[in-house]
Design a protein around this motif. Structure first.
Motif, PDB file in Angstrom:
ATOM      1  N   GLN A 110      71.865  35.421  39.349  1.00 55.49           N
ATOM      2  CA  GLN A 110      72.378  36.012  38.117  1.00 55.49           C
ATOM      3  C   GLN A 110      72.459  37.533  38.233  1.00 55.49           C
ATOM      4  OE1 GLN A 110      70.142  34.854  34.692  1.00 55.49           O
ATOM      5  NE2 GLN A 110      71.528  35.847  33.233  1.00 55.49           N
ATOM      6  N   SER A 111      71.458  38.147  38.876  1.00 58.60           N
ATOM      7  CA  SER A 111      71.482  39.602  39.028  1.00 58.60           C
ATOM      8  C   SER A 111      72.583  40.053  39.978  1.00 58.60           C
ATOM      9  CB  SER A 111      70.132  40.092  39.531  1.00 58.60           C
ATOM     10  OG  SER A 111      69.862  39.584  40.828  1.00 58.60           O
ATOM     11  N   SER A 114      75.506  38.446  40.330  1.00 57.61           N
ATOM     12  CA  SER A 114      76.808  38.199  39.688  1.00 57.61           C
ATOM     13  C   SER A 114      77.049  39.092  38.481  1.00 57.61           C
ATOM     14  CB  SER A 114      76.909  36.731  39.262  1.00 57.61           C
ATOM     15  OG  SER A 114      75.859  36.410  38.339  1.00 57.61           O
ATOM     16  N   THR A 115      75.996  39.494  37.783  1.00 63.07           N
ATOM     17  CA  THR A 115      76.137  40.294  36.562  1.00 63.07           C
ATOM     18  C   THR A 115      75.193  41.474  36.630  1.00 63.07           C
ATOM     19  OG1 THR A 115      76.592  38.258  35.332  1.00 63.07           O
ATOM     20  CG2 THR A 115      76.090  40.237  34.036  1.00 63.07           C
ATOM     21  N   GLU A 116      75.700  42.656  36.308  1.00 56.93           N
ATOM     22  CA  GLU A 116      74.871  43.847  36.332  1.00 56.93           C
ATOM     23  C   GLU A 116      74.080  43.957  35.041  1.00 56.93           C
ATOM     24  OE1 GLU A 116      75.252  48.712  36.731  1.00 56.93           O
ATOM     25  OE2 GLU A 116      76.933  47.421  37.292  1.00 56.93           O
ATOM     26  N   HIS A 117      72.763  44.150  35.176  1.00 51.40           N
ATOM     27  CA  HIS A 117      71.889  44.259  34.010  1.00 51.40           C
ATOM     28  C   HIS A 117      71.932  45.697  33.473  1.00 51.40           C
ATOM     29  CE1 HIS A 117      68.200  44.140  31.572  1.00 51.40           C
ATOM     30  NE2 HIS A 117      68.345  42.816  31.591  1.00 51.40           N
ATOM     31  N   TRP A 157      65.998  39.939  33.969  1.00 52.92           N
ATOM     32  CA  TRP A 157      66.753  38.778  33.462  1.00 52.92           C
ATOM     33  C   TRP A 157      65.792  37.703  32.929  1.00 52.92           C
ATOM     34  CZ3 TRP A 157      71.607  39.008  32.294  1.00 52.92           C
ATOM     35  CH2 TRP A 157      72.458  39.881  32.981  1.00 52.92           C
TER      36      TRP A 157
END
Length: 866
Positions: free
Chosen positions: A612-613, A615-618, A658
């Motif tokens: 998840q980290s 694929s998507t920037e926190h 996340w």
């Protein structure tokens, strides 16, 4: 006296011959000297019994045994089995007596006081013979062994030249001439030509024989000109004349009485030696007291000295003392290496003996099977008389019975051999244990020397620091000298001395050289300010000295207790052990157990968070990147952007952001995760440790945007500070010091970057097991540790400056632990919870009031318009 004739196997290429030799045991040197006859004056060679092992092989023949030294193996043969066992048992006993009566390492001078406990440990060793009865003692075969055997004629060989040592003709000529002269002068007055009282008159450099029948090096025991000194020969002759054998029963009775008197005299000598040793101990204590008084006088002279020249001379005197201690330390290290080599030889020989015993047991088992097979065959044949009469003749049956008798004799012989080998293994093991104890004592002595050396260096650096402060008032030449001394001191190697073959018990205290500890923290912080560099050096030396001094007294018993723990279960004993600190080799296992008790890792959860980290920037990603280079800058694993653990730390922090969206990321989490990575090493384990700390150990909202629970803990801490340390709290209030400005970061990151690594990890050990109460305990203990120093400061700015760095100067972790868990008791968890609840309500009411004021202000501004 242990002496007698034995046959010695000589080997020259493919030729093997037995030669008769007179053997005599030298008690002073633990050597077995051998001569051609009992009347010879110069030995042909010697065997070092102190480092030898013994073996008997029945397959070599009756009476044959071996003496193995590190350089050569000697094969000897007695006239009977009884004589062989007597020689082996007596040599075993003499070897054990010599190895336990030879002197240990000396201690003298100023070191006597430091090594008192080592000396007591070594010199109180009692030689107690174990009760294992491997082989009963053999009676003395008087016809083959002892003084009476010297009066008997030497065993004859097949040819006259066979018994002569062709490699040493000069020694043979000397012995022959002496025998001729001695027989003319001595036979008339006394019927004996051989003395056993002072056999050690021969020179000290007699080594192993290198004659025609043997391999090995031997230097004749003569003087430099190759001849025996005339005075020595006359002394020998006089002693030979006075050492004749008794010729009547009356003389025998007198000899028995003399033996009893000699035993009593020996006991008197033993008691006298004990009194002397006690007197020596008193002298050593007096010397230590005088050394301490001398040191006190030197310190007084330094303090009362009016001129800087006198002070510098005292400093040089201390430098010379340090050099002397370093020289003694190097000598002890060389002695330790020699003991290690001896120990290695003992271990290899024990292994060989074990293999030989195993081989003998297998042979014995095979012979027993043969006996059983023959017995069964005989039983079957005897069951059918008619068949027996037809197939077996009387001669065949007789041969079988004779073979069975031979096999029984072989079994008895192998049983005797096994019993002796068991006794030999047992005694060699005891000797190895004695050597190991000596090595342990040497290591303890080395640790004491290193600790004292660190103390001397620390005092020297402290003196240099005081001189550095006084430099502006010194002449230019003296100021330059002080500056050079400081530069030289800063270049000293503060690292530990390398100990490659160190036993596990002292491995932690005397670890291999490194400027970093086991987890990568710098042992000496790299400060830019020169004054701080000296302080860091002094701190590192004090930590090392404390560690060395407490190693044998505290750390070793603690490590032994940890080694005895198998499966971990919560109990009072485990709690006490964790508070004392977990050894490095057990810390990772115990931390994993503590995390898994309260936080069950979900399989695959961490990997999903990483996906998840990626694929998507926190939203917290930018703040994490800013904090990574500022994480544990004094640790080599995080000191640069290219360090190995930086990418792993990044993944752990992103996964947690996340995992817990309510917190995401808070400054300080990077340090908690970094410590977890250093100890647990595995990324996923460090992630779950971070989850355990934030979501289980710490109260809710501790790392939220408002940090409300963190603020509550600061108010609770001030309450405890007023109760436990009222003088210090009154001092802070007098100078308007808000201690929360210092302690807030202690609580938020659990003292990371505030304490030295060794003490920090001990705090974390207890923190992970007991929770946040430990942080309160240690925060109060840190302030109590330096309470008197803080009370002596009477300026608010100086107090703030001192509070910002004083935690890094705490070096005695044991003292800090005792303050935290003993001096601050009682510290109930129920009281902590009640205080938190009360202050949280107050803080929430204050925040609510502020929100109302803020809303009223915004509304008022909106009504007033632009």
């Amino acid at each position: 006296k242990l002496c007698g004739y034995l046959n010695k196997l000589g080997i020259k290429g493919p030729i093997k011959t037995w030669k008769s030799r007179w053997f005599f045991y030298d008690e002073n040197k633990c050597r077995l000297l051998y001569y051609r006859t009992a009347q010879d004056i110069n030995p042909l060679g010697s065997i070092d019994v102190s480092s030898a092992s013994f073996d008997c092989k029945m397959e070599n023949g009756e009476g044959v045994f071996e003496i193995r030294t590190p350089s050569r193996a000697f094969t000897l043969k007695a006239i009977s089995k009884q004589a062989m066992m007597y020689w082996l048992q007596q040599l075993q006993m003499r070897r054990w007596e010599f190895c336990n009566t030879q002197s240990r390492f000396p201690s003298n001078g100023i070191l006597a006081c430091s090594f008192a406990f080592v000396s007591c440990f070594v010199f109180t060793f009692v030689d107690v013979v174990d009760n294992e009865d491997f082989l009963p003692l053999v009676k003395t075969p008087t016809e083959a062994v002892g003084l009476r055997a010297a009066s008997l004629p030497a065993p004859q060989t097949s040819t006259a030249l066979q018994n002569i040592s062709l490699k040493h003709p000069w020694t043979e000529i000397q012995n022959t001439v002496y025998n001729i002269c001695g027989s003319k002068q001595l036979w008339g007055s006394n019927g004996n030509v051989f003395s056993f009282d002072e056999f050690q008159e021969h020179p000290e450099n007699v080594d192993e024989e290198q004659e025609a029948e043997g391999a090995g090096d031997f230097k004749e025991g003569t003087l430099e000109d190759g001849r025996m000194g005339p005075r020595l020969n006359w002394i020998r002759k006089a002693r030979w004349m006075n050492s004749g054998f008794p010729g009547s029963e009356e003389l025998s009775r007198e000899k028995i009485s003399v033996d009893k008197v000699s035993v009593l005299q020996q006991q008197i000598l033993t008691l006298t030696e004990e009194v002397k040793s006690q007197k020596e101990l008193v002298k050593l204590l007096h010397k230590a007291l005088e050394a301490a008084q001398q040191e006190k006088r030197v310190s007084s002279m330094y303090l009362t000295a009016t001129e800087d020249k006198d002070r510098l001379e005292l400093v040089r005197h201390k430098v010379r003392q340090i050099a002397d201690l370093t020289t003694q330390l190097e000598a002890l290290e060389r002695e330790k290496k020699e003991l290690e080599q001896t120990l290695t030889l003992r271990d290899s020989h024990i292994q060989e003996l074990k293999e030989h015993v195993q081989l003998l047991m297998e042979k014995n088992h095979a012979k027993q099977e043969v006996i059983m097979t023959l017995t069964e065959q005989m039983a079957r044949e005897l069951s059918d008389p008619l068949q027996e009469a037809n197939t077996i003749t009387v001669e065949t049956l007789y041969k079988q019975q004779e073979e069975i008798e031979h096999l029984k004799d072989d079994i008895d012989a192998y049983k005797t051999q096994n019993q002796f080998l068991n006794s030999e293994i047992h005694q060699v093991t005891r000797l190895w244990t004695s050597v190991a104890e000596n090595e342990k004592a040497l290591l303890m002595k080395c640790a004491c020397l290193q600790a004292r050396n660190c103390q001397m260096e620390s005092k020297y650096l402290t003196v240099l620091r005081k001189l550095q402060e006084a430099v502006p008032g010194l002449p230019n030449s003296h100021a330059e000298l002080v500056k050079n001394l400081i530069q030289e001191a800063l270049q000293w190697d503060v690292k530990e001395e390398t100990e490659e073959a160190l036993s596990f018990e002292l491995n932690t205290a005397l670890c291999p050289s490194s400027e970093y500890d086991e987890y990568g923290f710098m042992t000496v912080p790299d400060y830019e300010i020169e004054d701080w560099k000296l302080l860091a050096k002094i701190q590192a030396l004090e930590i090392k000295s404390n560690k060395l001094r407490s190693q044998e007294i505290v750390e070793k018993p603690l490590r032994d207790r940890w080694n005895s723990i198998g499966e971990l279960n919560p109990c009072a004993e485990l709690k006490s052990l964790i508070r004392s600190g977990i050894p490095v080799e057990h810390r990772q296992r115990v931390w994993r157990w503590m995390v898994s008790r309260h936080c069950s890792p979900a399989p695959g959860h961490y990997q999903r968070l990483l996906e998840q980290s990626r694929s998507t920037e926190h939203p917290a990603c930018r703040q994490i990147e800013l904090d990574l280079p500022r994480t544990l800058t004094n640790n080599k694993h995080f000191s640069s952007p290219t360090s190995q653990l930086i990418p792993r730390l990044r993944r752990v922090l992103l996964a947690f952001s996340w995992h817990n969206p309510a917190i995401g990321y808070c400054q300080g989490l990077n340090r908690l995760a970094a410590v977890a990575l250093l100890v647990l090493e595995d990324e996923e384990s460090a992630f779950w440790c971070l989850v355990y700390i934030v979501e289980t150990l710490m109260p809710a909202d501790y790392y939220s945007e408002t940090l409300i629970t963190s603020q509550v803990d600061q108010r609770v801490f001030k309450d405890f500070l007023s109760e436990k340390l009222p003088r210090l709290m009154a001092h802070f209030e007098q100078y308007r010091i808000d201690v929360s400005l210092i302690t807030f970061n202690w609580f938020l990151v659990a003292f990371v970057d505030s304490l030295v690594s060794d003490i920090l990890l001990r705090v974390w050990d207890a923190f992970l097991y007991e929770g946040t109460k430990v942080i309160f305990r240690y925060a109060l203990a840190i302030l109590k540790y330096n309470e008197e120093e803080i009370l002596r400061i009477h300026d608010s700015v100086e107090i703030y400056q001192y509070l910002r760095f004083f935690t890094r100067m705490i070096t005695d972790g044991r003292k800090l632990m005792n303050i935290a868990f003993n001096d601050l008791n009682p510290f109930p968890m129920k009281l902590l919870r009640n205080r938190r609840s009360m202050h949280r309500e107050e803080l929430e009411a204050e925040l609510c009031e502020l929100e109302q004021i803020k809303a009223a202000y915004v509304k008022e501004r909106a009504e007033q318009g632009p």
